[in-house]
Motif scaffolding. Structure first.
Motif, short mmCIF file in Angstrom:
data_model
loop_
_atom_site.label_atom_id
_atom_site.label_comp_id
_atom_site.label_asym_id
_atom_site.label_seq_id
_atom_site.Cartn_x
_atom_site.Cartn_y
_atom_site.Cartn_z
N LEU A 1 46.57 -32.51 64.89
CA LEU A 1 46.09 -33.87 64.60
C LEU A 1 45.95 -34.09 63.10
N SER A 2 45.50 -33.03 62.42
CA SER A 2 45.38 -33.15 60.97
C SER A 2 46.74 -33.35 60.32
N GLN A 3 47.72 -32.55 60.77
CA GLN A 3 49.08 -32.71 60.25
C GLN A 3 49.64 -34.08 60.60
N GLU A 4 49.40 -34.50 61.86
CA GLU A 4 49.88 -35.83 62.28
C GLU A 4 49.18 -36.93 61.48
N LEU B 1 51.00 -39.63 59.30
CA LEU B 1 50.80 -41.05 59.54
C LEU B 1 50.28 -41.76 58.28
N GLU B 2 49.41 -41.05 57.57
CA GLU B 2 48.93 -41.65 56.31
C GLU B 2 50.08 -41.86 55.34
N ARG B 3 50.96 -40.86 55.28
CA ARG B 3 52.13 -41.03 54.40
C ARG B 3 53.00 -42.19 54.89
N ARG B 4 53.21 -42.23 56.23
CA ARG B 4 54.01 -43.31 56.79
C ARG B 4 53.36 -44.66 56.55
N LEU B 5 52.02 -44.70 56.71
CA LEU B 5 51.29 -45.94 56.46
C LEU B 5 51.44 -46.38 55.01
N GLU B 6 51.37 -45.40 54.13
CA GLU B 6 51.52 -45.74 52.71
C GLU B 6 52.93 -46.27 52.45
N GLU B 7 53.93 -45.66 53.10
CA GLU B 7 55.30 -46.16 52.94
C GLU B 7 55.43 -47.59 53.48
N LEU B 8 54.81 -47.83 54.66
CA LEU B 8 54.88 -49.18 55.23
C LEU B 8 54.17 -50.19 54.35
N ARG B 9 53.05 -49.77 53.79
CA ARG B 9 52.34 -50.69 52.88
C ARG B 9 53.22 -51.02 51.68
#
Length: 396
Positions: free
Chosen positions: A194-197, A201-209
């Motif tokens: 979950l931590s890795q996910e 996801l945080e990286r993906r969220l930052e990319e989407l932002r």
């Protein structure tokens, strides 16, 4: 603290007790012999007293002797008998006295021996009492030891049962600990995933932002967002049923009476036989019908009849309707549609380049009424035509 008596000491105590009992029995035998002697001595003493009384009576009789007794023979004989008995008593008394003296000496010695034996007996009795008391103590201690042993056995059994229960409980606890340990490891592994996910996801969220920000900036640069309307793609199928034909050009729609012209051609087929046999082909112009004409060329080739046709249409500006007018309730367009069955009939549009912009509006309205639509684009200036090499319309 209770003293535990070893088994060997108990056996030694029993041997000592048997020795003491044997000694006591011997002493009792000696005492019986002594008592018997004393009884005999007592009997002798009583006999001596009787003899002394008889002698005293004899002395008295001698002192009071009456000479007149000698004249009585009976009395004299009795007196002689008494005298003889008295003499015998004297002899017996002397023997008894001598015997008594000896016995007195013997009794003196016996008394000292008796006293010694009594002392030994007292000592033995004390030892016996002490041994008996010790034996009782030993028996009590044995009894207490047996009771203590029973209690210890019961406690040992209970302790063994408790040990079994504790071991079973310990195994259960170990199994639970192992289960909890495996569950803990699983949870730790899941937390790690979950931590890795979460990081991913945080990286993906930052990319989407970042992308959203870029898109916002691009929309602002392009004048804002634009709406894109999505429409379901209809199913395409080949037309096998009746078709109703229309021309779209310059924002106008016009009905093509192709079915009517073809029925007129069919009526003239019987008259084409001689010409086909003679010339191999027959040409005919049908119409007009609502300003439309149909040019046909029927050919006989290798025993097969082929028909080529071409529609000559009037100017659409004269009899055609605008798309807006065509969608009103009193329009010719809707009047022709009333003759069709949406479940089986097809509407075919012959579309020129200037009519594509109007086609989407008509198509949406016809889809709303449940019609299937076929479209046939035409280059500018190309008439509607058909031939054996042509294809059927494809409806959506």
């Amino acid at each position: 603290m209770r003293r535990t008596v070893p088994k060997q000491d108990m056996e030694n105590g029993q041997d000592s007790f048997l020795d003491v009992v044997s000694n006591i029995v011997g002493i009792l035998i000696i005492l019986v012999v002594i008592v018997g002697g004393r009884v005999k001595s007592g009997l002798t003493t009583s006999r001596m007293q009787e003899i002394a009384e008889a002698r005293q009576a004899q002395n008295v009789s001698e002192m009071d002797f009456d000479p007149a007794l000698e004249t009585d023979p009976t009395l004299k004989s009795e007196l002689d008998a008494l005298m003889a008995e008295a003499e015998g008593l004297k002899e017996t008394e002397s023997l008894v006295e001598s015997d008594t003296d000896a016995k007195i000496d013997t009794e003196t010695e016996s008394d000292s021996e008796t006293e010694r034996l009594l002392a030994e007996l007292k000592t033995a009795e004390d030892a016996l009492m002490e041994t008996t008391a010790q034996e009782r103590r030993l028996e009590e201690e044995i009894t207490q030891f047996q009771l203590h042993k029973k209690r210890m056995d019961a406690e040992h059994t209970l302790f063994a049962q408790e040990i079994i229960q504790v071991e079973a409980r310990l195994r259960m606890i170990q199994a639970e600990m192992e289960t909890q340990s495996s569950e803990k490891k699983q949870k730790e592994f899941e937390l790690l995933q979950l931590s890795q996910e979460s990081v991913r996801l945080e990286r993906r969220l930052e990319e989407l932002r970042t992308k959203i920000q870029t898109l916002v900036e691009q929309q602002a640069a392009n004048g804002g967002p634009k709406m894109i309307e999505h429409k379901n793609t209809p199913i395409v199928r080949s037309v096998e049923s009746d078709e109703l034909h229309f021309i779209l050009e310059n924002g106008r729609v016009m009905y093509v009476p192709l079915d009517e012209l073809i029925r007129e051609y069919e009526l003239k087929i019987p008259k084409m036989g001689p010409s086909l046999i003679q010339n191999g082909k027959h040409m005919e112009v049908l119409g007009p019908y609502d300003g439309f004409r149909l040019r046909t060329e029927t050919c006989l080739r290798n025993g097969r009849v082929d028909v080529y046709w071409q529609v000559v249409a009037p100017e659409i500006e004269t009899i055609g309707e605008t798309v807006t007018t065509a969608l009103t309730t009193q329009s010719k367009f809707l009047h022709h549609l009333e003759k069709l069955d949406p479940k089986k009939d097809i509407i075919t549009f012959w579309i020129y380049p200037s009519g594509f912009s109007s086609f989407s509006t008509l198509k949406e309205e016809l889809y709303r009424h449940g019609f299937s639509i076929a479209s046939r684009p035409l280059p500018e200036g190309t008439p509607i035509a058909g031939s054996p090499e042509g294809q059927r319309s494809v409806a959506q």
